[in-house]
Design an enzyme around this catalytic site. Structure first.
Site, PDB file in Angstrom:
ATOM      1  N   GLU A 122       4.395  -1.451  -3.864  1.00 30.01           N
ATOM      2  CA  GLU A 122       5.638  -1.476  -4.665  1.00 30.01           C
ATOM      3  C   GLU A 122       6.221  -0.067  -4.784  1.00 30.01           C
ATOM      4  OE1 GLU A 122       3.761  -3.597  -8.025  1.00 30.01           O
ATOM      5  OE2 GLU A 122       5.192  -5.207  -7.632  1.00 30.01           O
ATOM      6  N   GLU A 142      -2.791  -9.089  -5.499  1.00 32.32           N
ATOM      7  CA  GLU A 142      -2.739  -9.510  -6.905  1.00 32.32           C
ATOM      8  C   GLU A 142      -3.250 -10.936  -7.096  1.00 32.32           C
ATOM      9  OE1 GLU A 142      -0.484  -7.652  -5.455  1.00 32.32           O
ATOM     10  OE2 GLU A 142       0.340  -6.177  -6.841  1.00 32.32           O
TER      11      GLU A 142
HETATM   12  C1  1HE Z   1      -9.706   1.921  -8.780  1.00 30.85           C
HETATM   13  C2  1HE Z   1      -8.753   1.135  -8.096  1.00 30.85           C
HETATM   14  C3  1HE Z   1      -7.773   0.472  -8.874  1.00 30.85           C
HETATM   15  C4  1HE Z   1     -10.099   1.965  -6.669  1.00 30.85           C
HETATM   16  N1  1HE Z   1      -7.803   0.645 -10.201  1.00 30.85           N
HETATM   17  N2  1HE Z   1      -9.681   2.034 -10.104  1.00 30.85           N
HETATM   18  N3  1HE Z   1      -5.089  -3.310  -5.900  1.00 30.85           N
HETATM   19  C5  1HE Z   1      -6.293  -3.635  -5.493  1.00 30.85           C
HETATM   20  O1  1HE Z   1      -6.763  -4.739  -5.688  1.00 30.85           O
HETATM   21  C6  1HE Z   1      -7.048  -2.564  -4.721  1.00 30.85           C
HETATM   22  C7  1HE Z   1      -8.320  -2.184  -5.437  1.00 30.85           C
HETATM   23  N4  1HE Z   1      -9.039  -1.164  -4.674  1.00 30.85           N
HETATM   24  C8  1HE Z   1      -9.694  -1.398  -3.508  1.00 30.85           C
HETATM   25  O2  1HE Z   1      -9.631  -2.473  -2.928  1.00 30.85           O
HETATM   26  C9  1HE Z   1     -10.523  -0.284  -2.943  1.00 30.85           C
HETATM   27  O3  1HE Z   1     -10.825   0.635  -3.985  1.00 30.85           O
HETATM   28  C10 1HE Z   1      -9.829   0.507  -1.785  1.00 30.85           C
HETATM   29  C11 1HE Z   1      -9.766  -0.365  -0.525  1.00 30.85           C
HETATM   30  C12 1HE Z   1      -8.434   0.976  -2.162  1.00 30.85           C
HETATM   31  C13 1HE Z   1     -10.665   1.774  -1.470  1.00 30.85           C
HETATM   32  O4  1HE Z   1     -11.995   1.392  -1.203  1.00 30.85           O
HETATM   33  P1  1HE Z   1     -13.164   2.473  -1.318  1.00 30.85           P
HETATM   34  O5  1HE Z   1     -14.426   1.828  -0.839  1.00 30.85           O
HETATM   35  O6  1HE Z   1     -12.729   3.736  -0.638  1.00 30.85           O
HETATM   36  O7  1HE Z   1     -13.268   2.883  -2.860  1.00 30.85           O
HETATM   37  P2  1HE Z   1     -13.988   2.098  -4.077  1.00 30.85           P
HETATM   38  O8  1HE Z   1     -15.456   2.380  -4.031  1.00 30.85           O
HETATM   39  O9  1HE Z   1     -13.567   0.684  -4.146  1.00 30.85           O
HETATM   40  O10 1HE Z   1     -13.357   2.821  -5.341  1.00 30.85           O
HETATM   41  C14 1HE Z   1     -13.580   4.203  -5.568  1.00 30.85           C
HETATM   42  C15 1HE Z   1     -13.216   4.481  -6.998  1.00 30.85           C
HETATM   43  O11 1HE Z   1     -11.830   4.226  -7.179  1.00 30.85           O
HETATM   44  C16 1HE Z   1     -13.934   3.575  -7.979  1.00 30.85           C
HETATM   45  O12 1HE Z   1     -14.086   4.288  -9.172  1.00 30.85           O
HETATM   46  P3  1HE Z   1     -15.525   4.904  -9.642  1.00 30.85           P
HETATM   47  O13 1HE Z   1     -15.235   5.577 -10.944  1.00 30.85           O
HETATM   48  O14 1HE Z   1     -16.445   3.734  -9.716  1.00 30.85           O
HETATM   49  O15 1HE Z   1     -15.911   5.864  -8.536  1.00 30.85           O
HETATM   50  C17 1HE Z   1     -12.939   2.464  -8.195  1.00 30.85           C
HETATM   51  O16 1HE Z   1     -13.111   1.801  -9.422  1.00 30.85           O
HETATM   52  C18 1HE Z   1     -11.646   3.254  -8.190  1.00 30.85           C
HETATM   53  N5  1HE Z   1     -10.506   2.413  -7.855  1.00 30.85           N
HETATM   54  N6  1HE Z   1      -9.027   1.186  -6.784  1.00 30.85           N
HETATM   55  C19 1HE Z   1      -8.748   1.408 -10.786  1.00 30.85           C
HETATM   56  N7  1HE Z   1      -6.810  -0.259  -8.311  1.00 30.85           N
HETATM   57  C20 1HE Z   1       2.418  -3.696 -12.070  1.00 30.85           C
HETATM   58  S1  1HE Z   1       1.413  -4.910 -11.460  1.00 30.85           S
HETATM   59  C21 1HE Z   1       0.655  -4.273 -10.047  1.00 30.85           C
HETATM   60  C22 1HE Z   1      -0.541  -5.114  -9.690  1.00 30.85           C
HETATM   61  C23 1HE Z   1      -1.518  -4.412  -8.839  1.00 30.85           C
HETATM   62  O17 1HE Z   1      -1.291  -3.356  -8.291  1.00 30.85           O
HETATM   63  S2  1HE Z   1      -3.036  -5.170  -8.673  1.00 30.85           S
HETATM   64  C24 1HE Z   1      -4.051  -3.936  -7.924  1.00 30.85           C
HETATM   65  C25 1HE Z   1      -4.182  -4.242  -6.495  1.00 30.85           C
END
Ligand code: 1HE
Length: 267
Positions: A122, A142
């Site tokens: 977005e 989402e």
């Molecule tokens: C996060 C987030 C997040 C990572 N919010 N903390 N978005 C999603 O569903 C995508 C969610 N994220 C992922 O699928 C993966 O993190 C990635 C593919 C982007 C990257 O993977 P990777 O293996 O490099 O990283 P990871 O181990 O999953 O995450 C590393 C850290 O980033 C970890 O934090 P830590 O403190 O445990 O080290 C994760 O929690 C953090 N992290 N993504 C919070 N999204 C206005 S409405 C909009 C609606 C949406 O956008 S829905 C979200 C969709």
């Protein structure tokens, strides 16, 4: 009125002037994959509110680390356990930021790599030009997370790729990347090397245009898309009246007239 941008005011974003009016705005929470928390969105609002009045000629929007942006900060959202009204107001701040980008009149070039997902897509969709590298991929996960888009995907992603494809992405979590993503309209450029480098080159090129021309392009086209064809034609004429008579354009027109100005030809 001229305002100033002070990079030290920003924490979640790294903000820096690079050259001749080109600024780089980098989502700077790589440990969290640049997930958009409230603080980051407020900084985006702040930067893009000031940029048009601070002499910013173009912006490169990028993400630090291996990913552009993982969308909504799901941990913050989980921990806050928000009410419907509270989350509506969160989304309104996202819209404030993204509308400031799209309608602000300053070219925003997004350099995409890694995950460009959910709210990350977005955000990218609010830029005027998107450059993908070969690691970049887009998705709207989402639906799989029990959520719905709230940062403008229904409008801007649909504008880019059409309703049927947007709904498919929302329902199935389908991921697009590479040439297919470009062919569908997610980005205008695909590079083998660094998307940041090409985005910067493009930003420099747009910064050579007169600011008033860029203002018309980077706000007028979007506004006119929201109007009836009749009103859009009227608004276009009024805007062209202002832009096409600007004194700063006379030297460029004179250069064409005396044959020193560039001719437009394929390379
Ligand atoms: C996060 C987030 C997040 C990572 N919010 N903390 N978005 C999603 O569903 C995508 C969610 N994220 C992922 O699928 C993966 O993190 C990635 C593919 C982007 C990257 O993977 P990777 O293996 O490099 O990283 P990871 O181990 O999953 O995450 C590393 C850290 O980033 C970890 O934090 P830590 O403190 O445990 O080290 C994760 O929690 C953090 N992290 N993504 C919070 N999204 C206005 S409405 C909009 C609606 C949406 O956008 S829905 C979200 C969709």
């Amino acid at each position: 009125m001229s305002l100033q941008i002070n990079p030290s005011d920003y924490e979640s974003l790294a903000v820096a002037q690079t050259d001749d009016g080109v600024w780089r705005v980098t989502l700077n929470r790589p440990d969290k994959r640049n997930a958009l928390d409230l603080a980051t969105v407020e900084e985006l609002v702040q930067f893009f509110t000031v940029a048009p009045r601070a002499g910013v000629r173009a912006v490169v929007l990028a993400g630090a680390g291996d990913h552009f942006c993982a969308g909504l900060d799901l941990i913050e959202h989980h921990d806050a356990d928000r009410s419907p009204a509270a989350f509506m107001h969160v989304c309104m701040r996202w819209h404030e930021a993204f509308n400031k980008m799209e309608y602000g009149g300053v070219p925003v070039i997004a350099a995409l790599h890694g995950a460009v997902v959910g709210g990350g897509l977005e955000l990218a969709s609010a830029a005027h030009i998107r450059v993908m590298d070969e690691t970049a991929y887009v998705a709207l996960p989402e639906g799989q997370r029990g959520l719905f888009t709230g940062g403008g995907a229904t409008i801007r992603v649909t504008d880019l790729i059409g309703k049927a494809r947007t709904v498919d992405m929302m329902l199935t979590g389908r991921v697009y990347r590479g040439q297919e993503a470009v062919d569908l309209g997610f980005a205008q450029y695909l590079v083998e090397g660094s998307s940041l480098e090409l985005a910067h080159e493009i930003a420099q090129k747009t910064a050579e245009n007169l600011p008033l021309s860029n203002f018309a392009i980077c706000s007028g086209v979007s506004h006119m898309q929201n109007m009836s064809a009749l009103d859009a034609a009227y608004a276009e004429a009024v805007l062209a009246g202002v832009v096409n008579t600007q004194p700063e354009a006379r030297a460029r027109l004179a250069a064409f007239a005396d044959k020193t100005g560039a001719r437009i030809r394929p390379e």
